[in-house]
Design a protein around this motif. Sequence first.
Motif, PDB file in Angstrom:
ATOM      1  N   VAL A   1     -50.190   6.164  12.262  1.00  0.00           N
ATOM      2  CA  VAL A   1     -49.464   7.228  11.562  1.00  0.00           C
ATOM      3  C   VAL A   1     -50.380   7.825  10.505  1.00  0.00           C
ATOM      4  O   VAL A   1     -51.055   7.100   9.773  1.00  0.00           O
ATOM      5  CB  VAL A   1     -48.183   6.678  10.902  1.00  0.00           C
ATOM      6  CG1 VAL A   1     -47.524   7.744  10.026  1.00  0.00           C
ATOM      7  CG2 VAL A   1     -47.201   6.186  11.965  1.00  0.00           C
TER       8      VAL A   1
ATOM      9  N   ALA B   1     -45.513  13.119   7.824  1.00  0.00           N
ATOM     10  CA  ALA B   1     -46.027  12.102   8.736  1.00  0.00           C
ATOM     11  C   ALA B   1     -46.315  12.703  10.101  1.00  0.00           C
ATOM     12  O   ALA B   1     -45.610  13.603  10.559  1.00  0.00           O
ATOM     13  CB  ALA B   1     -45.017  10.966   8.868  1.00  0.00           C
ATOM     14  N   SER B   2     -47.345  12.176  10.740  1.00  0.00           N
ATOM     15  CA  SER B   2     -47.667  12.568  12.103  1.00  0.00           C
ATOM     16  C   SER B   2     -48.170  11.342  12.853  1.00  0.00           C
ATOM     17  O   SER B   2     -48.507  10.324  12.257  1.00  0.00           O
ATOM     18  CB  SER B   2     -48.709  13.686  12.125  1.00  0.00           C
ATOM     19  OG  SER B   2     -49.895  13.282  11.486  1.00  0.00           O
TER      20      SER B   2
ATOM     21  N   THR C   1     -44.560   8.534  14.753  1.00  0.00           N
ATOM     22  CA  THR C   1     -43.440   8.598  13.810  1.00  0.00           C
ATOM     23  C   THR C   1     -42.184   7.926  14.355  1.00  0.00           C
ATOM     24  O   THR C   1     -41.339   7.489  13.567  1.00  0.00           O
ATOM     25  CB  THR C   1     -43.132  10.048  13.427  1.00  0.00           C
ATOM     26  OG1 THR C   1     -42.839  10.778  14.619  1.00  0.00           O
ATOM     27  CG2 THR C   1     -44.318  10.688  12.704  1.00  0.00           C
TER      28      THR C   1
ATOM     29  N   ILE D   1     -41.701   4.424  12.901  1.00  0.00           N
ATOM     30  CA  ILE D   1     -41.586   4.222  11.457  1.00  0.00           C
ATOM     31  C   ILE D   1     -40.222   3.619  11.123  1.00  0.00           C
ATOM     32  O   ILE D   1     -39.192   4.101  11.591  1.00  0.00           O
ATOM     33  CB  ILE D   1     -41.772   5.537  10.683  1.00  0.00           C
ATOM     34  CG1 ILE D   1     -43.191   6.061  10.872  1.00  0.00           C
ATOM     35  CG2 ILE D   1     -41.472   5.328   9.189  1.00  0.00           C
ATOM     36  CD1 ILE D   1     -43.413   7.427  10.247  1.00  0.00           C
TER      37      ILE D   1
ATOM     38  N   TRP E   1     -36.321   5.617   7.536  1.00  0.00           N
ATOM     39  CA  TRP E   1     -36.740   6.814   8.261  1.00  0.00           C
ATOM     40  C   TRP E   1     -35.613   7.443   9.055  1.00  0.00           C
ATOM     41  O   TRP E   1     -35.429   8.657   9.031  1.00  0.00           O
ATOM     42  CB  TRP E   1     -37.912   6.442   9.174  1.00  0.00           C
ATOM     43  CG  TRP E   1     -38.565   7.609   9.847  1.00  0.00           C
ATOM     44  CD1 TRP E   1     -38.485   7.932  11.171  1.00  0.00           C
ATOM     45  CD2 TRP E   1     -39.401   8.585   9.239  1.00  0.00           C
ATOM     46  NE1 TRP E   1     -39.220   9.061  11.427  1.00  0.00           N
ATOM     47  CE2 TRP E   1     -39.799   9.483  10.264  1.00  0.00           C
ATOM     48  CE3 TRP E   1     -39.848   8.814   7.945  1.00  0.00           C
ATOM     49  CZ2 TRP E   1     -40.637  10.576  10.024  1.00  0.00           C
ATOM     50  CZ3 TRP E   1     -40.692   9.899   7.709  1.00  0.00           C
ATOM     51  CH2 TRP E   1     -41.067  10.762   8.729  1.00  0.00           C
TER      52      TRP E   1
ATOM     53  N   ASN F   1     -36.020  14.976   8.882  1.00  0.00           N
ATOM     54  CA  ASN F   1     -36.586  14.387  10.091  1.00  0.00           C
ATOM     55  C   ASN F   1     -37.147  15.442  11.037  1.00  0.00           C
ATOM     56  O   ASN F   1     -38.110  15.175  11.766  1.00  0.00           O
ATOM     57  CB  ASN F   1     -35.551  13.515  10.806  1.00  0.00           C
ATOM     58  CG  ASN F   1     -35.350  12.199  10.103  1.00  0.00           C
ATOM     59  OD1 ASN F   1     -34.318  11.940   9.496  1.00  0.00           O
ATOM     60  ND2 ASN F   1     -36.359  11.349  10.139  1.00  0.00           N
TER      61      ASN F   1
ATOM     62  N   ASN G   1     -40.483  15.783   9.951  1.00  0.00           N
ATOM     63  CA  ASN G   1     -41.198  14.505   9.724  1.00  0.00           C
ATOM     64  C   ASN G   1     -41.711  14.413   8.292  1.00  0.00           C
ATOM     65  O   ASN G   1     -42.834  13.954   8.044  1.00  0.00           O
ATOM     66  CB  ASN G   1     -42.363  14.346  10.704  1.00  0.00           C
ATOM     67  CG  ASN G   1     -41.886  13.998  12.100  1.00  0.00           C
ATOM     68  OD1 ASN G   1     -40.819  13.403  12.274  1.00  0.00           O
ATOM     69  ND2 ASN G   1     -42.651  14.376  13.097  1.00  0.00           N
TER      70      ASN G   1
ATOM     71  N   VAL H   1     -46.006   3.966   4.812  1.00  0.00           N
ATOM     72  CA  VAL H   1     -44.976   3.689   5.798  1.00  0.00           C
ATOM     73  C   VAL H   1     -45.022   2.234   6.246  1.00  0.00           C
ATOM     74  O   VAL H   1     -46.086   1.632   6.360  1.00  0.00           O
ATOM     75  CB  VAL H   1     -45.054   4.603   7.038  1.00  0.00           C
ATOM     76  CG1 VAL H   1     -44.742   6.026   6.670  1.00  0.00           C
ATOM     77  CG2 VAL H   1     -46.375   4.495   7.745  1.00  0.00           C
TER      78      VAL H   1
END
Length: 119
Positions: free
Chosen positions: A2, A24-25, A28, A31, A53, A74, A77, A98
């Motif tokens: 992540v 985040a990428s 995900t 997470i 998350w 969400n 992200n 994370v």
Amino acid sequence: QVQLVESGGGLVQSGDSLRLSCEASGRTSSIYRLGWFRQAPGKERQFIASIIWTGGATVVTDSVKGRFTASRDNAKNTVYLQMNSLKPEDTAVYYCGVQMLRDPDYKYWGQGTQVTVSS
């Protein structure tokens, strides 16, 4: 893996507000929790807040409760840390991290964003 990218820090005056973002990428979908931490010069990294998350439940440390709020989008992200009524003692580098599913520790970290509050 992540990847996390924080943004939104800056120089503000006491009593001002800032909203930090953590995008985040990568993996995900794995997470479990995203946390916000800060580290002031000469001090250890301090937990500030966390958010589950998918469920969205939040925890905020007592020292900032009532002033700081964590939320998430969400679809983007992205997790946010809304910081109100900032004080000089809030000055620090703020990091997001994370915790992955079935992992007890925060595994991935962003690069940090500087928040400076002048009196």
